[in-house]
Scaffold this motif. Structure first.
Motif, PDB file in Angstrom:
ATOM      1  N   LYS A  50      13.756  -5.282 -34.201  1.00  0.00           N
ATOM      2  CA  LYS A  50      14.961  -5.664 -33.468  1.00  0.00           C
ATOM      3  C   LYS A  50      14.898  -7.113 -32.994  1.00  0.00           C
ATOM      4  O   LYS A  50      15.889  -7.852 -33.087  1.00  0.00           O
ATOM      5  N   SER A  51      13.752  -7.537 -32.513  1.00  0.00           N
ATOM      6  CA  SER A  51      13.609  -8.932 -32.039  1.00  0.00           C
ATOM      7  C   SER A  51      13.598  -9.922 -33.191  1.00  0.00           C
ATOM      8  O   SER A  51      14.015 -11.074 -33.032  1.00  0.00           O
ATOM      9  N   ILE A  52      13.157  -9.493 -34.361  1.00  0.00           N
ATOM     10  CA  ILE A  52      13.143 -10.381 -35.531  1.00  0.00           C
ATOM     11  C   ILE A  52      14.553 -10.540 -36.100  1.00  0.00           C
ATOM     12  O   ILE A  52      14.968 -11.645 -36.450  1.00  0.00           O
ATOM     13  N   LYS A 104      22.691  -8.737 -32.257  1.00  0.00           N
ATOM     14  CA  LYS A 104      23.758  -8.983 -31.278  1.00  0.00           C
ATOM     15  C   LYS A 104      23.775 -10.419 -30.810  1.00  0.00           C
ATOM     16  O   LYS A 104      22.911 -11.156 -30.754  1.00  0.00           O
ATOM     17  N   LYS A 123      17.635  -9.772 -34.656  1.00  0.00           N
ATOM     18  CA  LYS A 123      18.582 -10.307 -33.660  1.00  0.00           C
ATOM     19  C   LYS A 123      20.036 -10.107 -34.095  1.00  0.00           C
ATOM     20  O   LYS A 123      20.762 -11.043 -34.419  1.00  0.00           O
ATOM     21  N   GLU A 126      22.155   0.516 -32.476  1.00  0.00           N
ATOM     22  CA  GLU A 126      22.843  -0.745 -32.236  1.00  0.00           C
ATOM     23  C   GLU A 126      24.285  -0.557 -31.762  1.00  0.00           C
ATOM     24  O   GLU A 126      24.751  -1.312 -30.908  1.00  0.00           O
ATOM     25  N   TYR A 167      11.167  -0.085 -34.934  1.00  0.00           N
ATOM     26  CA  TYR A 167      12.393  -0.898 -34.970  1.00  0.00           C
ATOM     27  C   TYR A 167      12.653  -1.517 -33.594  1.00  0.00           C
ATOM     28  O   TYR A 167      12.932  -2.713 -33.485  1.00  0.00           O
ATOM     29  N   ASN A 168      12.568  -0.718 -32.547  1.00  0.00           N
ATOM     30  CA  ASN A 168      12.848  -1.212 -31.193  1.00  0.00           C
ATOM     31  C   ASN A 168      11.823  -2.242 -30.720  1.00  0.00           C
ATOM     32  O   ASN A 168      12.174  -3.194 -30.029  1.00  0.00           O
ATOM     33  N   LEU A 169      10.554  -2.040 -31.078  1.00  0.00           N
ATOM     34  CA  LEU A 169       9.500  -2.935 -30.594  1.00  0.00           C
ATOM     35  C   LEU A 169       9.337  -4.195 -31.442  1.00  0.00           C
ATOM     36  O   LEU A 169       9.021  -5.258 -30.900  1.00  0.00           O
ATOM     37  N   LYS A 170       9.520  -4.108 -32.741  1.00  0.00           N
ATOM     38  CA  LYS A 170       9.212  -5.236 -33.626  1.00  0.00           C
ATOM     39  C   LYS A 170      10.440  -5.792 -34.358  1.00  0.00           C
ATOM     40  O   LYS A 170      10.753  -6.964 -34.245  1.00  0.00           O
TER      41      LYS A 170
END
Length: 163
Positions: free
Chosen positions: A157-159, A163, A161, A46, A152-155
């Motif tokens: 991180k989008s959950i 940044k 959020k 991050e 982490y990057n695929l699932k």
């Protein structure tokens, strides 16, 4: 900036909880040390390696405070705690076999350093079988670490959020 500090604090507290569990549940010491090594990878992904170094230093200091066994603390700071930074540095535009050679070189060097430090306090049997077992377990650990980063990057991180 406040999100960065808050999220870093949450990950550092998670790290501290996992290090406390090393004290409370002595059966799975290496498992909890390995889990405690994962938050630094999130910080590096991050906000970069410089923030990762800061997180590592904070986790080392906090680990010294919360871990009763300083031998386990030494294992954490020399191997698991720093591994996220080492992995980040090694996995930059290199062929995979070179990456694994460098990772195994790092792991064996750190274990050798630990052996010479810890053998003064604790009997640690060292033979070729234990070295081979260690290297196999390390490769599995590295693979699982990479799978965590992918997850982490695929699932996650989008959950989350951030940044």
């Amino acid at each position: 900036m406040s999100k960065k500090i808050a999220y870093g604090g949450i990950l550092l507290s998670l790290n501290a909880i996992l290090l406390i569990l090393v004290n409370l549940i002595p059966v799975n010491t290496l498992f909890f040390l390995a889990l405690a090594s994962l938050p630094i990878s999130i910080i590096i992904m991050e906000w970069g390696p410089l923030t990762g170094v800061t997180f590592y230093i904070a986790s080392v200091i906090l680990g010294f405070i919360v871990m009763t066994s300083k031998t386990q603390w030494l294992i954490y700071i020399f191997t698991f705690g720093i591994y996220g930074l080492i992995k980040y540095i090694i996995e930059k535009d290199r062929p995979i076999f070179v990456e694994y050679i460098l990772k195994l070189l790092f792991a064996n060097t750190m274990v050798l350093i630990l052996y010479f430090i810890v053998r003064e306090f604790v009997h640690v049997p060292m033979n070729i079988i234990s070295i081979v077992i260690f290297e196999v377990v390390f490769v599995v650990y590295d693979y699982m670490y990479s799978r965590f980063i992918d997850y982490y990057n695929l699932k996650l991180k989008s959950i989350i959020k951030i940044k």
